[in-house]
Design a protein around this motif. Structure first.
Motif, PDB file in Angstrom:
ATOM      1  N   LYS A 135       0.844  -1.198   0.000  1.00 16.55           N
ATOM      2  CA  LYS A 135       0.000   0.000   0.000  1.00 16.55           C
ATOM      3  C   LYS A 135       0.877   1.244   0.000  1.00 16.55           C
ATOM      4  N   THR A 136       0.793   2.023  -1.065  1.00 16.40           N
ATOM      5  CA  THR A 136       1.688   3.163  -1.241  1.00 16.40           C
ATOM      6  C   THR A 136       1.519   4.217  -0.146  1.00 16.40           C
ATOM      7  N   GLU A 137       0.308   4.326   0.432  1.00 15.85           N
ATOM      8  CA  GLU A 137       0.107   5.331   1.472  1.00 15.85           C
ATOM      9  C   GLU A 137       0.890   5.023   2.750  1.00 15.85           C
ATOM     10  N   ARG A 138       1.358   3.781   2.885  1.00 16.29           N
ATOM     11  CA  ARG A 138       2.157   3.416   4.062  1.00 16.29           C
ATOM     12  C   ARG A 138       3.653   3.422   3.769  1.00 16.29           C
ATOM     13  N   MET A 139       4.042   3.764   2.550  1.00 15.41           N
ATOM     14  CA  MET A 139       5.456   3.705   2.152  1.00 15.41           C
ATOM     15  C   MET A 139       6.115   5.080   2.193  1.00 15.41           C
ATOM     16  N   LYS A 140       7.397   5.047   2.492  1.00 18.38           N
ATOM     17  CA  LYS A 140       8.204   6.262   2.413  1.00 18.38           C
ATOM     18  C   LYS A 140       9.614   5.857   1.995  1.00 18.38           C
ATOM     19  N   ARG A 141      10.168   6.600   1.052  1.00 22.49           N
ATOM     20  CA  ARG A 141      11.536   6.323   0.620  1.00 22.49           C
ATOM     21  C   ARG A 141      12.518   7.203   1.385  1.00 22.49           C
ATOM     22  N   ILE A 142      13.475   6.573   2.055  1.00 24.59           N
ATOM     23  CA  ILE A 142      14.537   7.305   2.753  1.00 24.59           C
ATOM     24  C   ILE A 142      15.870   6.674   2.351  1.00 24.59           C
ATOM     25  N   TYR A 143      16.696   7.432   1.659  1.00 24.63           N
ATOM     26  CA  TYR A 143      17.992   6.891   1.259  1.00 24.63           C
ATOM     27  C   TYR A 143      18.883   6.660   2.479  1.00 24.63           C
ATOM     28  N   PRO A 144      19.611   5.550   2.531  1.00 26.69           N
ATOM     29  CA  PRO A 144      20.581   5.352   3.616  1.00 26.69           C
ATOM     30  C   PRO A 144      21.682   6.402   3.541  1.00 26.69           C
ATOM     31  N   GLY A 145      22.205   6.768   4.691  1.00 30.21           N
ATOM     32  CA  GLY A 145      23.283   7.745   4.725  1.00 30.21           C
ATOM     33  C   GLY A 145      24.646   7.089   4.559  1.00 30.21           C
ATOM     34  N   ILE A 146      25.614   7.862   4.138  1.00 28.20           N
ATOM     35  CA  ILE A 146      26.999   7.406   4.010  1.00 28.20           C
ATOM     36  C   ILE A 146      27.847   8.205   4.988  1.00 28.20           C
ATOM     37  N   ASP A 147      28.760   7.534   5.665  1.00 29.60           N
ATOM     38  CA  ASP A 147      29.643   8.187   6.624  1.00 29.60           C
ATOM     39  C   ASP A 147      30.807   8.827   5.857  1.00 29.60           C
ATOM     40  N   TYR A 148      30.648  10.100   5.511  1.00 27.88           N
ATOM     41  CA  TYR A 148      31.670  10.765   4.698  1.00 27.88           C
ATOM     42  C   TYR A 148      32.948  11.055   5.488  1.00 27.88           C
ATOM     43  N   GLU A 149      32.846  11.060   6.797  1.00 29.71           N
ATOM     44  CA  GLU A 149      34.064  11.225   7.598  1.00 29.71           C
ATOM     45  C   GLU A 149      34.910   9.960   7.528  1.00 29.71           C
ATOM     46  N   LEU A 150      34.230   8.801   7.538  1.00 28.63           N
ATOM     47  CA  LEU A 150      34.953   7.537   7.421  1.00 28.63           C
ATOM     48  C   LEU A 150      35.429   7.312   5.994  1.00 28.63           C
TER      49      LEU A 150
END
Length: 311
Positions: free
Chosen positions: A167-182
């Motif tokens: 069900k699209t109303e329950r979905m959300k896209r969140i990109y994973p973060g990258i540790d740019y310091e590492l």
């Protein structure tokens, strides 16, 4: 808020998903939330400990098939810590059932991170017909659970989940973060020669794979390609930073190396997983990163390689 996170693996277990949830949990703590994390016990780890503010509760599981045992054995702990929780977070696949059960019995909203939806492709990744059917059935069961929110890691995963019937109303896209310091290429460039010497590759062209020998990771195709690569680049060196799990996949890599008469330490080198802080040094030392995956929901390996400016 009081947040309960239920995932089968967490550091010191090594992997991209483990690093992601470590950052998520520590980030939530840094913003003032309370986090109780339920995960598999690992050899040499404490049953209960607090690391960087995250309260970690490890569930004893048999070593063979630990992640599958976790699905059942994590239920008591999930119910216990869900009593005072404001929200429950989990991920596909093995933490989903105890998270959903705790959510329903304790009337706590729950969200699941969906990292990949294979659907019909289970039969195309090298599994036998019976295994493919079992895994597809389990995936269907997990995705059918009525979580309050489904968090996807890419538009591709959201599309696959939608096509599956989510069900699209329950979905959300969140990109994973990258540790740019590492993953900062400038930090590791001075160590490049040191790590090439550690690998024993000299000035030879060196390409690397890092990750698990799971079905979708395609590492067996890479091993099969090594003799073909040598035809064009006789001095090329293949380095695998390879987890020993899944055991069956690791043994298949070893078998292929013998069948193809590849010289270990020369044609191909297998290294045990390295500490997160050391991984960028190995990436910096090589000439290219190979991502032979048959399927990726997001593709941490690719993003980390690009961040390290490795082709």
């Amino acid at each position: 808020m009081r947040i309960v996170v239920i995932v089968e693996y967490y550091p010191p277990h090594i992997g991209g998903l483990e690093r992601l949830f470590q950052k998520v949990c520590e980030g939530l703590v840094s913003e003032g939330h309370s986090v109780d994390l339920i995960t598999c016990a690992l050899p040499g780890t404490d049953k209960n400990e607090t690391v960087k503010g995250v309260n970690i509760h490890r569930v004893g599981v048999p070593r063979s098939g630990d992640r599958y045992w976790f699905t059942l054995l994590a239920i008591p702990a999930s119910l216990k810590y869900a009593r005072k929780a404001d929200v429950i977070l989990t991920t596909t696949y093995n933490g989903a059932f105890p998270a959903w059960i705790a959510s329903r019995f304790k009337s706590v909203p729950a969200a699941i991170f969906v990292h990949e939806v294979l659907g019909k492709y289970w039969s195309r990744i090298g599994l036998g017909a019976v295994s493919a059917r079992i895994f597809r059935t389990l995936e269907n069961m997990v995705l059918s659970l009525p979580f309050d929110a489904f968090i996807t890691n890419s538009d591709s995963t959201m599309k696959a989940l939608t096509e599956w019937g989510g069900k699209t109303e329950r979905m959300k896209r969140i990109y994973p973060g990258i540790d740019y310091e590492l993953f900062n290429p400038e930090k590791y460039a001075p160590k490049r020669d040191e790590y090439r010497e550690k690998l024993g590759v000299g000035k030879d062209f060196t390409y690397i794979f890092f990750g698990r020998p799971g079905y979708v990771k395609g590492v067996w195709n890479l091993v099969r390609a090594v003799p073909l690569i040598k035809e064009s680049l006789p001095d090329a060196r293949c380095v695998l930073i390879l987890s020993k799990k899944p055991t069956e996949g690791y043994r298949k890599v070893e078998t292929l190396i013998k069948e193809l008469n590849l010289e270990e330490g020369r044609d191909i080198t297998i290294l045990d997983p390295v500490d997160e802080a050391e991984l960028p040094s190995y990436l910096s030392a090589t000439d290219a990163v190979v991502v032979p995956s048959l399927s990726e929901g997001f593709g941490f390996t690719c993003v980390e390689a690009c961040t390290m400016e490795r082709p």
